[in-house]
Design an enzyme around this catalytic site. Structure first.
Site, short mmCIF file in Angstrom:
data_model
loop_
_atom_site.label_atom_id
_atom_site.label_comp_id
_atom_site.label_asym_id
_atom_site.label_seq_id
_atom_site.Cartn_x
_atom_site.Cartn_y
_atom_site.Cartn_z
N GLY A 134 0.79 -1.22 0.00
CA GLY A 134 0.00 0.00 0.00
C GLY A 134 0.82 1.27 0.00
O GLY A 134 1.93 1.31 -0.53
N LEU A 139 -4.59 -5.28 -4.40
CA LEU A 139 -3.48 -4.31 -4.40
C LEU A 139 -2.15 -4.96 -3.99
O LEU A 139 -2.05 -5.57 -2.93
CB LEU A 139 -3.81 -3.16 -3.43
N ASP A 140 -1.13 -4.81 -4.84
CA ASP A 140 0.24 -5.26 -4.53
C ASP A 140 0.31 -6.76 -4.22
O ASP A 140 1.18 -7.20 -3.46
CB ASP A 140 0.83 -4.48 -3.35
N ALA A 141 -0.60 -7.53 -4.78
CA ALA A 141 -0.66 -8.95 -4.45
C ALA A 141 -0.49 -9.86 -5.67
O ALA A 141 -0.61 -11.07 -5.56
CB ALA A 141 -1.98 -9.27 -3.75
#
Lengths: 300, 300, 300, 300
Positions: A217, A243-245
């Protein structure tokens, strides 16, 4: 101007005009390599590199990347694709066959931080990234002059809370018009909509400025500073809805100490970010990356 | 036997018999270094190393580590401590003054994995860790023979859900009897009680087998495998009440690829774990680590 | 344009206008730190960082770097230098006192390879290298447009066997006119004359594309390829009369395998070269590097 | 005792009883992979890993490593070797076929420094090095007790200028009696005679305590200290007649600063040495290393 001359591009294109790459995945069983290599031999190809990976016995999936040389590749490419179809069917393969000399089209998204963009442009001009950078899209005007000095169109599409859907339409139009094969988010600090992600599944590469999954994040350097870590990192990954995964392509780290404040962490981090992103983009362009589940195979 | 001979220990002790270390922290303001160095000069000391760190202007805290040589240190140490008191008071300092030749007493806790324990024993025997390893405590009998072959007492104190409070009493008794200055959890897979943590605040060092704060808690290599990271890591930190959240002393990473399964990650990770833990313990023993807030200053 | 705005430069200059740095070296003996820190305290300075290093007892030399804050530094700088003179004399010190806000003037020499030059320009524009890049001198015209687009004068001075002495006169004139404090050889593939070296002793930084002392001289990547090393490296060092033998400032390496041919080694090496050179130049600009004998002390 | 239990060795042996490895090299031409994989398929084998490398077009040599699973490997191994002979002949191949479950026999030579020896013993006992350590030979008695505590025979064969030929006869007898497949010089500070090298060509692995080709020969840490390098390294290589000039298997480095004296360089270097040697030995034991010219191919 510090760019690869046309003569050098052409030398490269000429050198690899008969070079092809196959990416294959299928359920594991005996005989796959034999079938593929026999097929290529019959076609007159010479395998110059091949790498394979088989997941653990339970899941039992086979992945392969082959580079081969074949005379008159350009003319024969379509015929070979056709001829390979029955083999692919019999092994239940997913596969692709690409010509190494075909440059992929890249669209780069950027906000205000320029270091990742410049690294990509520099490696492109120096011939390290064999691709066409077709368009740069930004929500800010800052980089216009620089990008255009490289001969690349620059679309400034401001994004606000109010105009977000419409702005994204414009972005999609620009990407589509550019015929982009892959989108690189070079520190583009906006979240793309699901529609975008769907159209370019596993073809959008983002650089996140932390060693994921640590510091997901916003403001990862601030998070890293507060936690007092002794290494900071960066992660290049394919973008997915969470998100960011998404699947990680590449990561690296840089040693830091208690002396570094947040500003210095950001400065040191920029070096890691641009290196990690450039590596990941390079591997993608050379068809070295396969996704399975939420992970990547990166062939050497 | 592969151990530092008594002669070599004595050589070391002799070499550093007049070497002292001061660790100081206080609110920042002009004149601190002048006051300390003037004091030491008056005492006849020669500063051989000094390092300082000041936090950002807002928090404004000053930290310093000084090594100095002083003739007849042993006799004069107490006098110096006394003489320094008014200076410390006038700057509102927290400080400590230790003799480099005094070996700290170490208690090591271990479960079944032996690599971190063996690394510490090896570095101790080779003279890299200047300390007395006073006792090894384990909830398993497995390492008894090995540890005793180093001439170190081994307490096997099995821990079950039922006997946990009583087992911890036994542990505390053993640690206390050994006069331990510092406790090292060398892959000890049990959580210590708050009472333990209070008695040994910032003197219990744990090795966590991930790059914290990624993969807190159990089975970090399994977590790393599932997430598909391209680097695995290890973190040495002081233990606090919150799991895996104490001040980080040292971290390092090891590159991995899609090819590594969980077992191989564990095997590669062992090398990082033992290196990171040994470094952190070494720095602690040399009084290089200061804690402020939830972070550490590690003086070079 | 991707450059630090004038506003940002000014912010930096403003922020550090009262920051000074002292570099000191002298024979070791008790009382040096006390004398210096007492002096600074009397002047009203606040020491924000200090690092020292003492060579082994035989040679017994003391080195120190101090950063301090002092109100109205600009006006008081000369007075302080004057006032420090007797202390310096009594300890037989060599020393310098510089204002952190004064930008050093840099002259960059380059041949045809642009990566090191571009890295320096990029870090300069992004504010990571606090300096004035006053001139770029090259024996080729290739980079003229690029350099001038950064607003930096570009002197193309071709060098041949015949005109070498005269060409060097022109170079010296250009460097001198630019008032350069330091010269950076950013892959400048020519050897400078002794006269040049004398005028700029320990102020000429070269990047050599190998891990020195391995692969001295020409074509280090070809040498590395033939030897089959598993790591390639780069070395930034001060230039002395003996080729590639001056004091080393910084080195780093990059892992390679049997797969890399010479061209790929060069490509991978470029990343190491530009990182290593940029670090070394940054440290020099921040007065972190002291030379003693044929070695450097690099203060953190 | 911290050793792999017999049960665990057997589990490993059982797990890999049907696993074989082929190492192949031959002049490059189309059809090699097809021929090999077709052959293995006909035999009923399943290829679980394969890697290939082709040198540049001029030299045009093909190298391959294949791992495959084959039911009843033990019984069928000889038949397969026989059946493969005509294929090997038609492509002018050099090749080997080994069973992964067969433990290679290792003889270790050591002088007085124990760190490399202990690292190998530790990795062996923990199951990371799948081998039989058959004998340890030393010119000093120091490590006798330690080695024998691992259940390994220890031959102390003192070497002097006078008895060198005779001592080497004894060494050769001990190695021969142990049936060693590979010899590891774990900081054995004596030079072996040409006769030895001939018998064990490319099967003697040495660890040199520098980043070769820097600092060939004696006292590399002293050399590194004098040169003022910023990284120290270690190199594992096959021993050839020319000192420290054989094919490099693995190298790694460790960052150092001006602060480290020679003793500390040696101490830091020991960590790199033992890691590098252990990796190289592991790769050799897993048949990952091929030599061509004076270089190695290390398959991943």
């Amino acid at each position: 101007m510090y760019r690869l001359s046309e003569r050098e591009w052409q030398a490269y294109t000429e050198k690899y005009k008969n070079r092809a790459r196959m990416l294959i995945s299928c359920p594991d069983r005996p005989g796959i390599v034999a079938a593929i290599s026999h097929f290529l031999y019959q076609q007159g190809a010479n395998i110059v590199q091949s790498d394979q990976y088989t997941t653990d016995p339970e899941t039992g999936r086979f992945f392969m990347r082959i580079e081969f040389e074949l005379t008159n590749l350009e003319e024969r490419c379509e015929v070979i694709r056709e001829a390979f179809r029955p083999i692919a069917a019999s092994f239940d393969m997913e596969y692709s066959l690409v010509q190494a000399s075909k440059r992929k089209k890249v669209a780069i998204f950027v906000s205000k931080e320029d270091h990742c963009l410049l690294e990509l442009l520099w490696r492109w001009k120096s011939g390290e990234l064999y691709a066409d950078i077709s368009v740069v899209i930004s929500n800010h005007p800052d980089m216009k002059e620089t990008v255009e000095s490289f001969g690349i169109p620059y679309h400034c599409i401001p994004v606000t809370k109010e105009n977000k859907p419409q702005a994204e339409e414009e972005q999609i139009a620009a990407v589509s018009e550019a015929g982009a094969d892959v989108i690189v988010l070079a520190r583009y600090m906006q979240i793309l909509s699901p529609r975008f992600l769907e159209d370019y599944a596993m073809r959008i590469i983002n650089i996140h400025h932390s060693f994921l999954p640590a510091f997901v994040g916003a403001k990862p350097y601030e998070q890293a500073y507060r936690r007092g870590v002794k290494l900071i990192g960066a992660t290049a990954h394919y973008v997915t809805e969470e998100l960011d995964a998404g699947p990680i392509i590449e990561q690296d780290v840089q040693r830091v100490t208690h002396q570094e404040d947040v500003e210095t962490l950001k400065q040191l981090g920029r070096q890691v970010e641009r290196t990690v992103l450039a590596r990941a983009v390079g591997w993608h362009l050379e068809d070295r990356v396969l996704v399975y589940g939420n992970k990547t195979i990166v062939f050497p």
